[in-house]
Design an enzyme around this catalytic site. Structure first.
Site, PDB file in Angstrom:
ATOM      1  N   ASP A 146     -40.373 -33.068   4.071  1.00 43.66           N
ATOM      2  CA  ASP A 146     -41.143 -32.504   5.182  1.00 43.66           C
ATOM      3  C   ASP A 146     -42.431 -33.288   5.408  1.00 43.66           C
ATOM      4  OD1 ASP A 146     -39.923 -29.598   5.949  1.00 43.66           O
ATOM      5  OD2 ASP A 146     -39.625 -30.027   3.817  1.00 43.66           O
ATOM      6  N   ASP A 171     -40.694 -38.154  -0.076  1.00 42.16           N
ATOM      7  CA  ASP A 171     -40.883 -36.750   0.260  1.00 42.16           C
ATOM      8  C   ASP A 171     -40.010 -36.448   1.488  1.00 42.16           C
ATOM      9  OD1 ASP A 171     -42.146 -34.168   0.486  1.00 42.16           O
ATOM     10  OD2 ASP A 171     -43.430 -35.019   2.044  1.00 42.16           O
TER      11      ASP A 171
END
Length: 228
Positions: free
Chosen positions: A8, A6
């Protein structure tokens, strides 16, 4: 080993707005170097669009999936899967109507989705989610929940599908998948990794109900573990 990440909250700290994140200097180059160390078995799987991701990292020779996995490219830049359909402008405008009555809630328009952010006023969560859910129900869309955000996407936009797509072909095929993420939308990635014999790593400490097997304390911990 194959590592799927991922963005953020995992590789960069979450910021008050999407465009105010602080990306470390030459971070794109460091990710490409990590990919080389893994013989190409590294992919970013993010809720951001690929265009937005490139705006922060530059054009990378790296496998990437954007918009919650619905748009995917290989490290050589070729597309993996069909071209996704955009969210109609008329639907985005209806979603945006909520922000006119709630000034601290902002809308993020994406190529293949649209999101309401309520980080500046967390008390609007219930209303924002209800508004988005009603639009989704009327138009056959799905709602994605995240930290102080709810997003409208087309059905099938989830990180599990992106992980399975990458892991089905070289150089990922046959490797042990590790998915690293911090938010509830990353649970789909954890599930895909688990289905393929791998596991998830949750950033920020284990939470109730997570499918992740291990955890890392924070973004700095991710950088340290990956030697970024």
């Amino acid at each position: 080993m194959a590592i799927l990440l991922d963005f953020d909250g995992t590789l960069v700290e979450i910021a008050p707005t999407n465009d105010t994140i602080a990306v470390p200097e030459r971070f794109g180059e460091r990710l490409v170097d990590l990919s080389r160390r893994l013989d190409g078995r590294l992919a970013l799987v993010t809720g951001r669009s690929l265009e937005d991701l490139a705006g922060h990292l530059g054009q990378l020779a790296l496998a990437c999936a954007g918009s919650h996995g619905i748009e995917r490219i290989r490290a050589d830049g070729s597309r993996l899967g069909d071209v996704p359909a955009p969210i109609p402008t008329s639907i985005v405008e209806v979603l945006a109507g909520f922000t006119a009555q709630h000034p601290l809630v902002t809308i993020e328009r994406k190529a293949f989705g649209a999101a309401l952010h309520f980080r500046a006023d967390p008390g609007q969560e219930e209303a924002a989610v209800a508004h988005a859910a009603e639009i989704a129900r009327q138009h056959g869309l799905e709602c994605k929940r995240g930290k102080c955000v709810v997003e409208l996407v087309h059905p099938g936009a989830d990180k599990r599908r992106a992980v399975l797509a990458f892991m089905a072909e070289a150089p990922f095929a046959g490797a042990l998948p590790l998915f690293i993420g911090d938010d509830v939308t990353d649970e789909d990635g954890f599930r895909a990794a688990e289905e393929l014999g791998g596991f998830g790593i949750l950033v920020g400490g284990l939470r109730r109900g997570t499918r992740a097997r291990f955890c890392l304390p924070d973004v700095k911990g991710v950088h340290h573990w990956l030697e970024l």
